[in-house]
Enzyme design. Structure first.
Site, PDB file in Angstrom:
ATOM      1  N   HIS A  78      18.065 -63.837  -0.160  1.00 40.18           N
ATOM      2  CA  HIS A  78      18.808 -63.186   0.930  1.00 40.18           C
ATOM      3  C   HIS A  78      18.559 -61.686   0.956  1.00 40.18           C
ATOM      4  CE1 HIS A  78      21.907 -66.720   0.692  1.00 40.18           C
ATOM      5  NE2 HIS A  78      20.697 -67.109   1.043  1.00 40.18           N
ATOM      6  N   HIS A 235      19.707 -70.506   8.885  1.00 38.02           N
ATOM      7  CA  HIS A 235      19.709 -70.058   7.498  1.00 38.02           C
ATOM      8  C   HIS A 235      18.411 -70.442   6.784  1.00 38.02           C
ATOM      9  CE1 HIS A 235      21.289 -68.553   3.762  1.00 38.02           C
ATOM     10  NE2 HIS A 235      20.732 -69.600   3.182  1.00 38.02           N
ATOM     11  N   ASP A 239      16.002 -67.901   4.751  1.00 42.90           N
ATOM     12  CA  ASP A 239      15.424 -68.133   3.425  1.00 42.90           C
ATOM     13  C   ASP A 239      13.902 -68.027   3.458  1.00 42.90           C
ATOM     14  OD1 ASP A 239      17.822 -68.517   2.110  1.00 42.90           O
ATOM     15  OD2 ASP A 239      17.689 -70.705   2.075  1.00 42.90           O
ATOM     16  N   HIS A 262      12.565 -73.567  -0.987  1.00 40.29           N
ATOM     17  CA  HIS A 262      11.969 -72.415  -1.669  1.00 40.29           C
ATOM     18  C   HIS A 262      10.657 -72.774  -2.362  1.00 40.29           C
ATOM     19  CE1 HIS A 262      15.704 -70.362  -0.866  1.00 40.29           C
ATOM     20  NE2 HIS A 262      16.390 -71.250  -1.562  1.00 40.29           N
TER      21      HIS A 262
END
Length: 306
Positions: A78, A235, A239, A262
């Site tokens: 973030h 969101h 990311d 991720h």
């Protein structure tokens, strides 16, 4: 020109997974340094951790960076998205523990703090990483891809069984403050069953219904509901920008993610930088620099929730 912070910016809160108090101070840095974390609580070992794709130790729940001495900092996605989205190219980030504070679960508070204190040029031109040919990675039913483009774009698709999320898609060009206007206030999200499982395993100890969107089937359990009808996919795009910022320079490319997390995005950077002829570094002229994330950003574009 490359930019850094005008002055220090401080954030305090708790870590999402460890639940421990966390204090983080962003400091100005010289041209060419990039983004660097420094663990102020570490004595007798190398405390500097470069924010780069090749210092990632892949974790299923967040982006974790680790240096060769084994010193790490986690949940950096973030703050990395906020720095990239505000056009900060160089910063030293002092942190007094192993995890970045989660704040409200989005990047909005980071953005407001950065913009309130201001930025300054450091006298060197911005370089970018221009993708020249497509690269792609897959993990099960998740995949991510980079294609050539003149400006950074993110195209993301998610599909969850929970009716409160379901299938969502969104595509945005990350230029001229788009990240701040469209993405920075979108919070991390999870299913209640996953929260219960993580708590049983000693994780998500700092998570609350206020710093994450928690869903249970068709219900949104967090007070006030969603900030956007498609907050979850927004969101995931947030990311992705933070994870792509670990390339070390702005990307001129179109990123497409399908159920990507991720680890998949980090795999993609590994493939990009190991594929001959897939990219080249370019110096941005004024026209190219004006299309980078954060260029021309105004305080009025920051969402009111920050």
């Amino acid at each position: 020109m490359q930019q850094t912070l005008k002055t220090t910016v401080e954030f305090t809160g708790v870590g999402l997974h460890g639940g421990q108090p966390a204090r983080m101070v962003l400091r100005p840095a010289a041209a060419g340094q990039g983004i660097m974390f420094r663990r102020r609580d570490v004595i007798g070992a190398d405390a500097l951790i470069p924010a780069r794709w090749n210092t990632v130790r892949q974790s299923p729940l967040c982006t974790l960076l680790e240096n060769t001495a084994g010193v790490s900092v986690s949940t950096v996605e973030h703050i990395m998205a906020a720095l990239a989205g505000c056009g900060v190219h160089n910063a030293m980030i002092d942190i007094d523990g192993p995890e970045v504070p989660i704040l409200d679960g989005s990047a909005a508070e980071f953005v407001r703090g950065i913009m309130a204190h201001g930025l300054r040029p450091v006298g060197h031109p911005v370089s970018a990483i221009k993708v020249l040919r497509p690269v792609e990675v897959r993990r099960g039913d998740a995949w991510a891809r980079l294609d050539p483009a003149e400006v950074m774009q993110i195209d993301f698709h998610i599909d969850f069984d929970d009716a409160a999320i379901g299938a969502q898609s969104k595509r945005l060009t990350m230029a001229n403050g788009t990240f701040v206007r469209e993405l920075c206030d979108s919070r991390t999200f999870c299913r209640k069953a996953d929260v219960d499982a993580m708590r049983e395993n000693g994780l998500a100890l700092g998570g609350t219904f206020e710093n994450a969107v928690v869903v249970d089937g068709a219900r949104v359990l967090s007070p006030g509901g969603l900030r956007h009808h498609d907050e979850p996919v927004r969101h995931k795009m947030l990311d992705a920008l933070g994870d792509l910022a670990l390339a070390g320079a702005p990307l001129l490319a179109r990123y497409t993610g399908f159920r990507a997390g991720h680890a998949v995005t980090n795999d993609l950077l590994h493939v990009l930088f190991s594929t001959p002829g897939a990219y080249r570094r370019v110096t941005c002229d004024a026209r190219a620099a004006a299309r980078l994330p954060g260029a021309g950003l105004r305080d009025s574009e920051i969402p009111a929730v920050a």
